[in-house]
Design a protein around this motif. Structure first.
Motif, short mmCIF file in Angstrom:
data_model
loop_
_atom_site.label_atom_id
_atom_site.label_comp_id
_atom_site.label_asym_id
_atom_site.label_seq_id
_atom_site.Cartn_x
_atom_site.Cartn_y
_atom_site.Cartn_z
N LYS A 55 0.83 -1.22 0.00
CA LYS A 55 0.00 0.00 0.00
C LYS A 55 0.86 1.26 0.00
O LYS A 55 0.62 2.19 -0.79
CB LYS A 55 -0.92 0.00 1.22
N ILE A 56 1.87 1.33 0.87
CA ILE A 56 2.65 2.56 0.95
C ILE A 56 3.52 2.76 -0.29
O ILE A 56 3.74 3.90 -0.72
CB ILE A 56 3.51 2.60 2.23
N ILE A 57 3.98 1.67 -0.90
CA ILE A 57 4.75 1.81 -2.14
C ILE A 57 3.84 2.25 -3.28
O ILE A 57 4.21 3.10 -4.10
CB ILE A 57 5.50 0.51 -2.48
N SER A 58 2.62 1.70 -3.34
CA SER A 58 1.65 2.13 -4.36
C SER A 58 1.38 3.62 -4.26
O SER A 58 1.35 4.34 -5.27
CB SER A 58 0.33 1.36 -4.20
N GLU A 59 1.20 4.12 -3.03
CA GLU A 59 0.92 5.54 -2.83
C GLU A 59 2.11 6.39 -3.23
O GLU A 59 1.94 7.47 -3.84
CB GLU A 59 0.55 5.77 -1.36
N ALA A 60 3.32 5.94 -2.91
CA ALA A 60 4.52 6.71 -3.26
C ALA A 60 4.68 6.79 -4.79
O ALA A 60 4.99 7.86 -5.33
CB ALA A 60 5.76 6.06 -2.64
N LEU A 61 4.45 5.69 -5.48
CA LEU A 61 4.61 5.67 -6.93
C LEU A 61 3.49 6.44 -7.63
O LEU A 61 3.73 7.09 -8.66
CB LEU A 61 4.66 4.23 -7.44
N THR A 62 2.28 6.37 -7.09
CA THR A 62 1.16 7.11 -7.68
C THR A 62 1.46 8.60 -7.72
O THR A 62 1.04 9.31 -8.64
CB THR A 62 -0.13 6.85 -6.88
N HIS A 63 2.20 9.08 -6.74
CA HIS A 63 2.51 10.51 -6.65
C HIS A 63 3.39 10.97 -7.82
O HIS A 63 3.31 12.14 -8.23
CB HIS A 63 3.22 10.81 -5.33
N VAL A 64 4.21 10.09 -8.39
CA VAL A 64 5.13 10.52 -9.45
C VAL A 64 4.70 10.08 -10.85
O VAL A 64 5.20 10.62 -11.84
CB VAL A 64 6.57 10.01 -9.18
N VAL A 65 3.80 9.12 -10.95
CA VAL A 65 3.34 8.66 -12.27
C VAL A 65 2.25 9.60 -12.80
O VAL A 65 1.37 10.03 -12.05
CB VAL A 65 2.79 7.22 -12.18
N PHE A 66 2.31 9.92 -14.09
CA PHE A 66 1.27 10.73 -14.72
C PHE A 66 0.06 9.83 -14.98
O PHE A 66 -0.23 9.45 -16.13
CB PHE A 66 1.78 11.36 -16.01
N THR A 67 -0.66 9.51 -13.94
CA THR A 67 -1.78 8.57 -14.05
C THR A 67 -2.91 9.12 -14.91
O THR A 67 -3.68 8.34 -15.49
CB THR A 67 -2.33 8.23 -12.66
N GLU A 68 -3.00 10.44 -15.02
CA GLU A 68 -4.08 11.03 -15.80
C GLU A 68 -3.94 10.74 -17.30
O GLU A 68 -4.89 10.93 -18.06
CB GLU A 68 -4.15 12.55 -15.57
N TYR A 69 -2.77 10.29 -17.74
CA TYR A 69 -2.58 9.95 -19.15
C TYR A 69 -3.26 8.64 -19.53
O TYR A 69 -3.44 8.37 -20.72
CB TYR A 69 -1.08 9.81 -19.45
N PHE A 70 -3.61 7.82 -18.56
CA PHE A 70 -4.08 6.46 -18.86
C PHE A 70 -5.35 6.12 -18.07
O PHE A 70 -5.33 5.26 -17.19
CB PHE A 70 -2.99 5.44 -18.53
N PRO A 71 -6.46 6.79 -18.36
CA PRO A 71 -7.69 6.51 -17.62
C PRO A 71 -8.16 5.07 -17.83
O PRO A 71 -7.92 4.47 -18.88
CB PRO A 71 -8.69 7.52 -18.19
N ARG A 72 -8.81 4.54 -16.81
CA ARG A 72 -9.42 3.21 -16.83
C ARG A 72 -8.42 2.06 -16.93
O ARG A 72 -8.79 0.94 -17.23
CB ARG A 72 -10.46 3.08 -17.96
N THR A 73 -7.15 2.34 -16.69
CA THR A 73 -6.15 1.29 -16.80
C THR A 73 -5.52 0.98 -15.45
O THR A 73 -5.76 1.68 -14.46
CB THR A 73 -5.02 1.68 -17.79
N SER A 74 -4.72 -0.07 -15.46
CA SER A 74 -3.96 -0.45 -14.27
C SER A 74 -2.49 -0.57 -14.64
O SER A 74 -2.14 -1.10 -15.70
CB SER A 74 -4.47 -1.78 -13.73
N ILE A 75 -1.64 -0.05 -13.79
CA ILE A 75 -0.19 -0.24 -13.91
C ILE A 75 0.21 -1.13 -12.74
O ILE A 75 0.15 -0.73 -11.58
CB ILE A 75 0.57 1.10 -13.86
N ASP A 76 0.57 -2.37 -13.06
CA ASP A 76 0.82 -3.37 -12.03
C ASP A 76 2.32 -3.52 -11.77
O ASP A 76 3.09 -3.79 -12.70
CB ASP A 76 0.24 -4.71 -12.45
#
Length: 261
Positions: free
Chosen positions: A106-127
């Motif tokens: 959980k804490i690693i997911s939150e840390a990585l979410t902060h730096v990834v441009f997640t808005e570029y890839f709606p409805r997807t998952s980066i595993d």
């Protein structure tokens, strides 16, 4: 006598010369080696040897998020799966995730979410899959460091890499990058995840007892170490880009270089 987490030992963690069990000074980090692009079937991957820690990270995606009810119509979901192999520790670990693995995931997911441009890839998952092959304290820092390099290797757009290192307190002394015995019998542990380009801390935990002054010194020590880890991460990616350019007989893309610089 040293004590942490209810464990006691008569082991002398710091000698009269101020050196630790493995001969390091209090502000010295264990040897670090990072290699990017080690798995052919993953979109991105990285291998980290940090002291006696051996950690592998693999990235798949962005790809369609399943189950569909987890999809976010505005951004990607960064999902981290941290696991310690049953043979990674001296006392064989029960296979499968446990409470600690879920917490670190959980804490690693939150840390990585902060730096990834997640808005570029709606409805997807980066595993992101992190497998600890050999553990010797500091595996969450090694895992986050490896995962960040694996994301960059996969070409996932990021604001910057996340570098990670821990500080702590051993024998009433603030030290950097605790080893196994120091982690077991020391007095405190402070894992830190740091984004050098923006000077942001995206992961910060503390286990144990520290005075405000000791905490400040430990945090400062960990952040400075993260900057050194960052350079090792960049060097690993530069070697990866150079090898890829030779294989494809084309120069590495300028935009991709800029993304992880």
């Amino acid at each position: 006598m040293n004590r942490m987490g209810g464990m006691t030992t008569d082991l002398k963690l710091i000698d009269e010369k101020g050196l630790r069990l493995d001969g390091r000074r209090p502000d010295e980090m264990r040897p670090l080696k990072i290699e990017a692009g080690v798995l052919k079937r993953a979109d991105g991957s990285a291998y980290v040897e940090w002291g006696l820690n051996k950690v592998m990270a693999a990235v798949y995606g962005p790809r369609e998020c399943h189950p569909r009810h987890m999809q976010n119509p505005e951004r990607a979901l960064v999902q981290c799966h941290y696991n310690m192999a049953s043979f990674s520790v001296d006392d064989r670990k029960r296979p499968g995730p446990d409470r600690r693995s879920h917490e670190i995931s959980k804490i690693i997911s939150e840390a990585l979410t902060h730096v990834v441009f997640t808005e570029y890839f709606p409805r997807t998952s980066i595993d992101v899959y992190i497998e600890v092959l050999q553990a010797n304290a500091g595996t969450r820092c090694a895992g986050l460091t490896a995962a960040s390099v694996a994301l960059a290797d996969a070409g996932v757009p990021m604001r910057d890499l996340v570098a990670s290192c821990a500080a702590g307190k051993v024998a009433d002394t603030v030290v950097l990058d605790l080893g196994k015995e120091e982690d077991n019998f020391g007095q405190a542990d402070i894992p830190v995840g740091f984004v050098p380009r923006t000077n942001e801390i995206v992961l910060l935990q503390m286990d144990g007892d520290l005075t405000p002054d000791e905490f400040d010194r430990g945090l400062h020590m960990a952040v400075n170490a993260c900057k050194k880890v960052y350079e090792v991460q960049r060097d690993a990616l530069k070697r990866r880009y150079a090898a890829r350019a030779v294989d494809e007989d084309v120069p590495a893309p300028a935009e991709e270089k800029q993304e992880v610089a």
